[in-house]
Design a protein around this motif. Structure first.
Motif, PDB file in Angstrom:
ATOM      1  N   LYS A 225       0.812  -1.209   0.000  1.00 19.44           N
ATOM      2  CA  LYS A 225       0.000   0.000   0.000  1.00 19.44           C
ATOM      3  C   LYS A 225       0.850   1.267   0.000  1.00 19.44           C
ATOM      4  O   LYS A 225       0.322   2.367  -0.171  1.00 19.44           O
ATOM      5  N   VAL A 226       2.154   1.104   0.202  1.00 18.12           N
ATOM      6  CA  VAL A 226       3.057   2.259   0.231  1.00 18.12           C
ATOM      7  C   VAL A 226       3.418   2.641  -1.199  1.00 18.12           C
ATOM      8  O   VAL A 226       3.808   1.792  -2.007  1.00 18.12           O
ATOM      9  N   SER A 227       3.307   3.915  -1.524  1.00 19.49           N
ATOM     10  CA  SER A 227       3.602   4.390  -2.877  1.00 19.49           C
ATOM     11  C   SER A 227       5.090   4.689  -3.023  1.00 19.49           C
ATOM     12  O   SER A 227       5.843   4.751  -2.039  1.00 19.49           O
ATOM     13  N   GLN A 228       5.504   4.901  -4.266  1.00 21.65           N
ATOM     14  CA  GLN A 228       6.902   5.228  -4.536  1.00 21.65           C
ATOM     15  C   GLN A 228       7.284   6.564  -3.916  1.00 21.65           C
ATOM     16  O   GLN A 228       8.397   6.726  -3.398  1.00 21.65           O
ATOM     17  N   ALA A 229       6.369   7.520  -3.948  1.00 20.30           N
ATOM     18  CA  ALA A 229       6.646   8.822  -3.341  1.00 20.30           C
ATOM     19  C   ALA A 229       6.838   8.697  -1.837  1.00 20.30           C
ATOM     20  O   ALA A 229       7.708   9.372  -1.242  1.00 20.30           O
ATOM     21  N   GLU A 230       6.075   7.823  -1.198  1.00 24.08           N
ATOM     22  CA  GLU A 230       6.211   7.628   0.246  1.00 24.08           C
ATOM     23  C   GLU A 230       7.542   6.968   0.585  1.00 24.08           C
ATOM     24  O   GLU A 230       8.172   7.305   1.595  1.00 24.08           O
ATOM     25  N   VAL A 231       7.991   6.024  -0.251  1.00 20.37           N
ATOM     26  CA  VAL A 231       9.299   5.396  -0.024  1.00 20.37           C
ATOM     27  C   VAL A 231      10.409   6.439  -0.154  1.00 20.37           C
ATOM     28  O   VAL A 231      11.341   6.489   0.664  1.00 20.37           O
ATOM     29  N   LYS A 232      10.304   7.278  -1.156  1.00 23.35           N
ATOM     30  CA  LYS A 232      11.323   8.314  -1.354  1.00 23.35           C
ATOM     31  C   LYS A 232      11.338   9.296  -0.187  1.00 23.35           C
ATOM     32  O   LYS A 232      12.424   9.654   0.329  1.00 23.35           O
ATOM     33  N   ASN A 233      10.174   9.731   0.244  1.00 27.41           N
ATOM     34  CA  ASN A 233      10.115  10.673   1.362  1.00 27.41           C
ATOM     35  C   ASN A 233      10.674  10.048   2.639  1.00 27.41           C
ATOM     36  O   ASN A 233      11.329  10.731   3.444  1.00 27.41           O
ATOM     37  N   PHE A 234      10.430   8.754   2.828  1.00 23.93           N
ATOM     38  CA  PHE A 234      10.921   8.067   4.025  1.00 23.93           C
ATOM     39  C   PHE A 234      12.451   8.098   4.076  1.00 23.93           C
ATOM     40  O   PHE A 234      13.045   8.458   5.098  1.00 23.93           O
ATOM     41  N   PHE A 235      13.092   7.741   2.983  1.00 19.23           N
ATOM     42  CA  PHE A 235      14.555   7.682   2.975  1.00 19.23           C
ATOM     43  C   PHE A 235      15.193   9.077   2.927  1.00 19.23           C
ATOM     44  O   PHE A 235      16.264   9.287   3.495  1.00 19.23           O
TER      45      PHE A 235
END
Length: 303
Positions: A225-235
């Protein structure tokens, strides 16, 4: 009175003849020959029919049979060997295929077992220790074929698998148990698994791509359910600027994976500390990447 009696007698003869015609069934033939219908004759006709005659077999059966000089091959009834001929041939073919599969499976298992015996499991690795440093440490024991460092979601430290060219190297590596590497003594144990090989086409092809690998991490167990934008923001919020990110998944696995490339190699080292952190609903696992994130090739547009 005599004339009347003659007429009545003639009428009686006509009536009797009519009754005889009713009692016997007559069949007219083209030659105006009459034959009396007999059920027993019909039974005799059917009993003389040959059930193996050509007209009793469908055309598809005839096409599948081998032809000898254009003659139809009749199959005798009750011949079990003929009836099971295709089955026996099919069984032999299946057995031979299964034999080959068993041999291939045995060869694969034997190769995998050899790889396991040539591999050691190393734990409690300092976050600042690179794969090159770890491989350099164990190269004194023998030729190192592969070295794979992984993030441990249950510890701030990491673990690794080191594969040697032979079992002697793996046995010698066990003597390094407890040696200081970085700020922590590492544990070295025999491995229970082999290192999964990487597709050679994904490995770095140049010095620039090898440098890209030092700035890239491999992240697994990502919530779908995690989007690519959310992964990028996390890191980016935890480690630093992300220059390229590739999020992958399919319909078979319940989670996704990602390759995250940072602008600085130091950010990739910090990202290894994120292993075990929850992203979405799953704790992620972060490891150094052996493959660079290559830019996608733009497809030519049709004019």
């Amino acid at each position: 009175m005599a004339a009347v009696a003659d007429k009545s007698g003639e009428a009686a003869l006509v009536a009797a003849a009519a009754n005889d015609k009713k009692n016997s069934l007559v069949v007219e033939t083209p030659k105006s020959e009459s034959k009396e219908f007999n059920v027993q004759n019909l039974v005799d006709m059917f009993t003389k029919l040959n059930p193996l005659a050509k007209e009793f077999f469908p055309s598809s059966y005839q096409q599948n049979q081998t032809k000898n000089d254009g003659k139809f091959n009749q199959v005798p009834v009750g011949n079990k060997s003929v009836g099971n001929e295709n089955f026996s041939n099919r069984g032999r073919r299946n057995n031979s295929n299964q034999g080959r599969r068993r041999l291939n499976g045995k060869a694969f298992r034997a190769q995998r077992d050899d790889s396991i015996r040539q591999t050691v499991y190393v734990s409690d690795i300092d976050q600042n220790v690179t794969e090159e440093q770890l491989a350099g440490l164990f190269s004194n024991c023998g030729q190192v074929v592969d070295c794979r460092v992984c993030g441990d979601p249950h510890s701030v430290l990491r673990f690794a698998f080191v594969e040697f060219a032979d079992e002697e190297g793996a046995r010698a590596a066990l003597n390094l148990n407890g040696i200081m590497l970085g700020f922590y003594p590492v544990r070295v144990l025999p491995s229970k698994t082999a290192i999964l090989p990487v597709n050679p086409t994904f490995l770095p092809r140049s010095e620039d791509e090898r440098e890209m690998c030092t700035r890239t991490v491999y992240c697994t167990n990502i919530d779908k359910k995690v989007s690519q934008a959310e992964v990028k923001n996390f890191f980016e919020s935890a480690c630093g600027e992300v220059t390229r990110l590739r999020l992958l998944g399919d319909n078979v696995h319940s989670t996704r994976i990602a390759f995250v490339e940072f602008a600085m190699a130091e950010s990739a080292i910090v990202a290894l500390n994120c292993s075990g952190m929850v992203l979405g609903t799953q704790p992620i696992r972060v490891s150094p990447s052996k493959t660079p994130v290559r830019p996608r090739v733009a497809r030519p547009t049709l004019v």
